[in-house]
Design a protein around this motif. Structure first.
Motif, PDB file in Angstrom:
ATOM      1  N   ALA A 172      -4.267  -1.733   4.102  1.00  0.00           N
ATOM      2  CA  ALA A 172      -3.472  -1.911   2.893  1.00  0.00           C
ATOM      3  C   ALA A 172      -4.287  -1.526   1.667  1.00  0.00           C
ATOM      4  N   ASP A 173      -3.576  -1.170   0.601  1.00  0.00           N
ATOM      5  CA  ASP A 173      -4.257  -0.867  -0.652  1.00  0.00           C
ATOM      6  C   ASP A 173      -4.569  -2.167  -1.401  1.00  0.00           C
ATOM      7  N   ILE A 174      -5.085  -2.059  -2.597  1.00  0.00           N
ATOM      8  CA  ILE A 174      -5.527  -3.227  -3.333  1.00  0.00           C
ATOM      9  C   ILE A 174      -4.365  -4.153  -3.715  1.00  0.00           C
ATOM     10  N   THR A 175      -3.129  -3.631  -3.709  1.00  0.00           N
ATOM     11  CA  THR A 175      -1.959  -4.457  -4.006  1.00  0.00           C
ATOM     12  C   THR A 175      -1.219  -4.873  -2.741  1.00  0.00           C
ATOM     13  N   GLN A 176      -1.829  -4.629  -1.590  1.00  0.00           N
ATOM     14  CA  GLN A 176      -1.342  -5.050  -0.264  1.00  0.00           C
ATOM     15  C   GLN A 176      -0.146  -4.261   0.234  1.00  0.00           C
ATOM     16  N   LEU A 177       0.010  -3.033  -0.204  1.00  0.00           N
ATOM     17  CA  LEU A 177       0.983  -2.131   0.396  1.00  0.00           C
ATOM     18  C   LEU A 177       0.343  -1.388   1.560  1.00  0.00           C
ATOM     19  N   PRO A 178       1.077  -1.131   2.634  1.00  0.00           N
ATOM     20  CA  PRO A 178       0.490  -0.453   3.796  1.00  0.00           C
ATOM     21  C   PRO A 178      -0.037   0.936   3.455  1.00  0.00           C
ATOM     22  N   LEU A 179      -1.189   1.244   4.071  1.00  0.00           N
ATOM     23  CA  LEU A 179      -1.812   2.554   3.864  1.00  0.00           C
ATOM     24  C   LEU A 179      -1.804   3.401   5.125  1.00  0.00           C
ATOM     25  N   ALA A 180      -2.399   2.877   6.188  1.00  0.00           N
ATOM     26  CA  ALA A 180      -2.558   3.684   7.392  1.00  0.00           C
ATOM     27  C   ALA A 180      -2.404   2.825   8.641  1.00  0.00           C
ATOM     28  N   ARG A 181      -1.784   3.400   9.659  1.00  0.00           N
ATOM     29  CA  ARG A 181      -1.626   2.745  10.960  1.00  0.00           C
ATOM     30  C   ARG A 181      -2.938   2.876  11.726  1.00  0.00           C
ATOM     31  N   VAL A 182      -3.468   1.748  12.200  1.00  0.00           N
ATOM     32  CA  VAL A 182      -4.766   1.746  12.872  1.00  0.00           C
ATOM     33  C   VAL A 182      -4.650   0.996  14.201  1.00  0.00           C
TER      34      VAL A 182
END
Length: 278
Positions: A172-182
């Protein structure tokens, strides 16, 4: 407050505070983190419902039905809309007994969510613990996006461990939105069971959840199971005496990423939750 008691279990409900659970105990021992005396915010409670969407909608903006929509930012100075409207509204008690209760919320549309809906929570205690259901019906004359979840807070001890199975996690980014599937073990080896003493904040979505989790620690073995929810959002703040394992139907900001259900007029969806001792 409304208290249910049966089979050694006690459940305190706070209908006026977002339809929340204030406490869940078994023979006097806390199974969920109890709310303080006189709580004023659902975030202080033991569990609250997520309806009609889960987690964050980026900047409170999305497109649906060929139109652009903007929701109020409902979490202080946080840049996104959070957790729907149910957790910030009073619910009505429509059924009450020693071991069961039903809470309902009728949203007329606007004021936080454009479409009218009816939501209902059913709670029941048995020798097998707590069973709860959250249902949502679209009362609009057009389709609406929809999602559901429960937000339970569990006590966390020095020896607490979580065992569960997921197919993937999301950074997640700094505002807790998803970034990448891991990989599913990115934040912990949950499939084998891992400590809940994490070195950094975990506030991350997990998908492909098997619908069952075991929480061990403090002399207890608690089971969490859910139906209708294939996501598990984990919130593990460093140093806190609690953590959250949230059964959910979609990822954060799913409405902007093509991953949120749509309910036809009069359409329903529901999820189920069980919390019991192994």
């Amino acid at each position: 407050m409304l208290r249910l008691a049966a089979h050694g279990w006690e459940l305190d409900l706070l209908p006026n505070l977002g339809g929340s659970i204030g406490a869940l105990r078994h023979h006097g021992q806390d199974i969920l983190r109890p709310a303080p005396a006189n709580p004023t915010d659902a975030l202080q409670t033991a569990c609250f419902p997520l309806v009609p969407y889960v987690n964050r909608i980026a900047n409170g903006r999305f497109r649906f039905g060929g139109r652009s929509w903007r929701l109020p930012l409902n979490f202080g100075d946080h840049p996104h809309s959070l957790h729907g409207v149910g957790w910030q509204r009073p619910w009505q008690v429509t059924e009450q007994g020693e071991d069961r209760a039903t809470l309902a919320l009728d949203h007329p549309g606007g004021d936080g969510w454009p479409w009218p809906f009816h939501a209902e929570q059913q709670f029941r205690l048995s020798g097998g613990g707590l069973a709860a259901r959250l249902r949502l019906r679209n009362m609009a004359d057009e389709p609406m996006p929809a999602g559901l979840g429960f937000h339970p807070y569990f006590p966390r001890h020095a020896d607490s461990r979580l065992t569960t199975r997921v197919s993937a996690a999301w950074t997640a980014d700094i505002t807790q939105l998803p970034l990448a599937r891991v990989a599913p073990d990115h934040f912990g080896n949950w499939a084998e069971g891992d400590s809940l003493s994490r070195p950094a904040l975990v506030d991350n979505a997990h998908e492909g959840w098997a619908g069952d989790a075991r929480i061990e620690g403090g002399g207890l073995s608690i089971r969490l199971s859910a139906t209708g929810a294939d996501g598990l959002h984990l919130y593990i703040p460093p140093g806190a005496d609690f953590f959250c394992a949230e059964p959910v139907t979609h990822l954060p900001d799913a409405i902007n990423r093509g991953g949120m259900d749509s309910l036809a007029p009069g359409g329903d969806m529901e999820i189920g939750l069980r919390i019991f001792l192994a």
